[in-house]
Write a protein that holds these residues in place. Structure first.
Motif, PDB file in Angstrom:
ATOM      1  N   LYS A 272      34.982  47.341  43.182  1.00  0.00           N
ATOM      2  CA  LYS A 272      34.945  46.237  42.226  1.00  0.00           C
ATOM      3  C   LYS A 272      36.271  45.482  42.193  1.00  0.00           C
ATOM      4  O   LYS A 272      36.294  44.280  41.917  1.00  0.00           O
ATOM      5  CB  LYS A 272      34.605  46.771  40.837  1.00  0.00           C
TER       6      LYS A 272
ATOM      7  N   ARG B  25      36.538  41.441  42.577  1.00  0.00           N
ATOM      8  CA  ARG B  25      37.152  40.603  41.540  1.00  0.00           C
ATOM      9  C   ARG B  25      38.491  40.034  41.966  1.00  0.00           C
ATOM     10  O   ARG B  25      38.852  38.935  41.544  1.00  0.00           O
ATOM     11  CB  ARG B  25      37.320  41.416  40.257  1.00  0.00           C
ATOM     12  N   ARG B  26      39.246  40.765  42.781  1.00  0.00           N
ATOM     13  CA  ARG B  26      40.588  40.316  43.152  1.00  0.00           C
ATOM     14  C   ARG B  26      40.672  39.801  44.590  1.00  0.00           C
ATOM     15  O   ARG B  26      41.732  39.332  45.002  1.00  0.00           O
ATOM     16  CB  ARG B  26      41.595  41.459  42.965  1.00  0.00           C
TER      17      ARG B  26
ATOM     18  N   SER C   9      44.384  46.693  47.032  1.00  0.00           N
ATOM     19  CA  SER C   9      43.812  46.916  45.701  1.00  0.00           C
ATOM     20  C   SER C   9      44.819  47.603  44.786  1.00  0.00           C
ATOM     21  O   SER C   9      44.897  47.302  43.594  1.00  0.00           O
ATOM     22  CB  SER C   9      42.537  47.754  45.810  1.00  0.00           C
TER      23      SER C   9
ATOM     24  N   TRP D 282      43.869  48.641  34.508  1.00  0.00           N
ATOM     25  CA  TRP D 282      42.759  49.115  35.354  1.00  0.00           C
ATOM     26  C   TRP D 282      42.929  50.619  35.577  1.00  0.00           C
ATOM     27  O   TRP D 282      43.991  51.072  36.005  1.00  0.00           O
ATOM     28  CB  TRP D 282      42.758  48.391  36.690  1.00  0.00           C
TER      29      TRP D 282
END
Length: 660
Positions: free
Chosen positions: A319, A323-324, A332, A341
């Motif tokens: 995810k 999203r990034r 990540s 996070w």
């Protein structure tokens, strides 16, 4: 004179024993050279010169082995700049500079030092201008930070845990301590990336080579500067030293190459999704540590990875990529650094280290390396490896069986009362498909996992010579299979999951046999042709999502993971444990539920009962269920037709949108 011999001819020779550490590289145990003279006084001078030259070469070879690797210094390595900060031991390996060399650079204030901590309690403070003291020493201006006492810091609140990278304010001091063989404790450090915010640990944190890190940019500048002064002779000596290291260290293959070979072996004994997870854990080493040869991955290296890198991996990393926009785990980690996070759990860290340990154990078994560097490391995570018992207790606490009132509420839903779902105003089925009716019933009476049941093919449903209809739960597929008959979309959890179960008489009364016959007549190959396969989760992905939402929407049950499709399995196992006929028949219960079979110490492994013999015992299992109407075959076929039609239309829309 030591090292001088006289031949029968009267000529004197020089003789020197080659140190054991250099014999493999030089290919000799002794150096022997004639002086060409019979005059003793002259021979002594010549032998002295020859021995001095040889000893100097041994010294230079030792120096190149212990301080720098001239070959790496000259060529460099892009891995040094791939991430900003590196453990000092890894930076030394990548740059060709030894740890001792880097510490000497730090001792002369040419290299910053950092320390990575995890979960250390202490105080945070932001220094003000008045917290610095300036003094002139000779012609140098020294700036000293005055750190508040812990009592002063405690006024602002209790200590809080800190996880992250700290910059040492006095690298010269700590480097000199380590060079001299001593260690000192960290009193304060500047938190990297937090605009001058400092951290003071409650208890001193030992600064050692194990937890030191350095700036890759600074190390690269040191390497490139030193590379200008490296001579061809030094490069040749470094090559010789490398031969020595290779002769004693084992395999020089990159770890990624060895992992590829390991996964060929590993994939033969586990499911495809399990193999994918094992592969992902092993690949963490090549991606986050570096694609080096196996000898590089020492025990201290793996401990640094386990303590410093593994806890930084984001949970649900896929995810983060969505999203990034990241494309690797390393990206990540950087993308979520400094955010709230969550990271992967302790249990997930243990799993990955266990899989990595199994990889190195295989390397030992294959004589690729001599010792497993990861052996026992997982015991250092959070005080020890989770045991089988706590895991079982946790699973039992999380997943509960359905109570009688749960089953009554569930199977009172309208499509079980009527045998079919409701149609829309246009006469189509959009809110009901056959697996809505059959999967929960199969889950209750077979204890099958949702993936096992969703992937059943019609060829898996057979009849014995005596007329017993049974289901063969296996991972052999007729669709999308390879040359060995293996279907990538069919899978079982373990070898014990493969079993043959009679169809329960309750399901036969609802028309299961007639429904299978109708599917075959319609040309379908699977029991649930409306389900689409997923490359990772097989045919169980869609029904898993549907059933969890169904319980929440229709009954308001909390979506906390305690009562899910797997609860049918718990319900069946619990039921059998309370049946007098099956309570003592461990092997039969294990065969029905697909658990590992019990082993008789005298007779060896007991074979599963055949469907005909199992049916009388299996049919004794009953549940107190509300009235369930026979399945409406005509409605079921129409529902499948509607579902497949929607998928076909959706596929055409997607094709048009991408220009196919």
């Amino acid at each position: 004179m030591e090292g001088m011999l006289r031949r029968p001819s009267g000529v004197y020779v020089a003789r020197l024993t080659v140190p054991v550490r250099h014999r493999d590289a030089l290919g000799k145990r002794f150096f022997v050279k004639s002086t060409g003279t019979r005059v003793l006084s002259v021979a002594r001078i010549l032998v002295g010169l020859i021995l001095a030259e040889w000893r100097q070469k041994f010294h230079e070879l030792d120096q190149m082995t212990d301080t720098i690797d001239a070959r790496r210094v000259v060529t460099g390595d892009a891995a040094l700049l791939a991430t900003r900060y590196h453990p000092i031991q890894q930076a030394a390996e990548v740059s060709g500079l030894s740890v001792h060399h880097l510490l000497r650079e730090a001792a002369t204030d040419r290299l910053d030092l950092f320390i990575r901590i995890a979960g250390v309690n202490g105080y945070f403070f932001q220094p003000e201008a008045e917290d610095y003291e300036h003094e002139v020493v000779g012609d140098q201006l020294n700036t000293v930070l005055i750190v508040p006492t812990k009592e002063q810091l405690a006024v602002d609140g209790p200590p809080r845990p800190m996880t992250g990278l700290l910059k040492l304010r006095d690298p010269v001091h700590y480097a000199n301590c380590l060079i001299s063989g001593t260690e000192d404790s960290l009193m304060t450090g500047e938190i990297v990336g937090r605009n001058g915010l400092h951290f003071v640990p409650m208890d001193g944190v030992d600064v050692s080579v194990v937890n030191l890190e350095v700036d890759g940019l600074q190390v690269e500048r040191l390497r490139s500067t030193l590379a200008l002064s490296v001579t061809p002779e030094q490069v040749q000596l470094a090559h010789t030293a490398l031969l020595v290291k290779q002769a004693t260290a084992g395999s020089t293959e990159k770890i990624s190459v060895v992992i590829n070979r390991y996964m060929v072996h590993r994939s033969k004994s586990c499911r495809s999704d399990q193999a994918r997870r094992v592969r992902g854990a092993c690949d963490l080493l090549s991606e986050l540590v570096g694609d080096y040869s196996l000898p590089y991955f020492s025990r201290s290296c793996l401990r640094d990875f386990m303590v410093g890198t593994l806890p930084r991996i984001p949970a649900r990393e896929n995810k983060v990529r969505l999203r990034r926009g990241t494309k690797s785990i390393a990206e990540s980690i950087e993308a979520v650094k400094g955010t709230d996070w969550p990271s992967i759990s302790i249990n997930e860290q243990v799993k990955r280290m266990q899989w990595i340990g199994e990889f190195f154990a295989w390397c030992v078994k294959e004589d690729i390396i001599s010792k497993n560097p990861a052996d026992g490391l997982t015991k250092e995570i959070a005080g020890g490896v989770r045991s089988r018992a706590p895991k079982a207790q946790k699973t039992q606490k999380r997943r509960l069986p359905f109570e009688p009132e749960d089953l009554n509420a569930l199977f009172s839903f309208h499509w079980w009362r009527s045998g079919k779902g409701q149609v829309t105003r246009k006469g189509t089925f959009r809110e009901w498909q056959p697996h809505y009716s059959w999967l929960p019933l199969l889950g209750l009476f077979t204890g099958g996992r949702i993936r096992e049941l969703s992937q059943i093919e019609l060829t898996d449903i057979r009849c014995t010579d005596q007329g017993t209809l049974y289901i063969d739960i296996n991972d052999i597929g007729s669709d999308d299979e390879d040359d060995d008959g293996y279907s990538p979309l069919k899978s079982v959890k373990t070898i014990a999951s493969v079993r043959k179960l009679p169809v329960h008489p309750f399901l036969l009364d609802l028309g299961f046999s007639e429904w299978v016959g109708a599917l075959r007549s319609a040309g379908y190959k699977r029991l649930f042709p409306e389900l689409k396969g997923d490359a990772v989760k097989g045919f169980g992905k869609a029904p898993t999502k549907w059933f969890s939402g169904f319980l929440e929407r229709s009954f308001g049950w909390e979506r906390d993971g305690k009562k899910v499709f797997h609860s049918f399995r718990h319900t069946l196992v619990t039921k059998m444990m309370h049946m007098p006929e099956l309570k003592t028949m461990d092997h039969v219960r294990s065969q029905i539920s697909g658990h590992a079979r019990m082993r008789d110490p005298e007779e060896g492994y007991i074979h599963d009962l055949k469907p005909d013999a199992l049916y009388p015992l299996y049919s004794l299992i009953t549940f107190d269920l509300p009235y369930i109407a026979p399945f409406d075959i005509e409605a079921g076929l129409k529902s499948i037709e509607d579902a497949l039609g929607r998928k076909q239309r959706k596929g055409k829309r997607i094709s048009r949108s991408i220009g196919i």
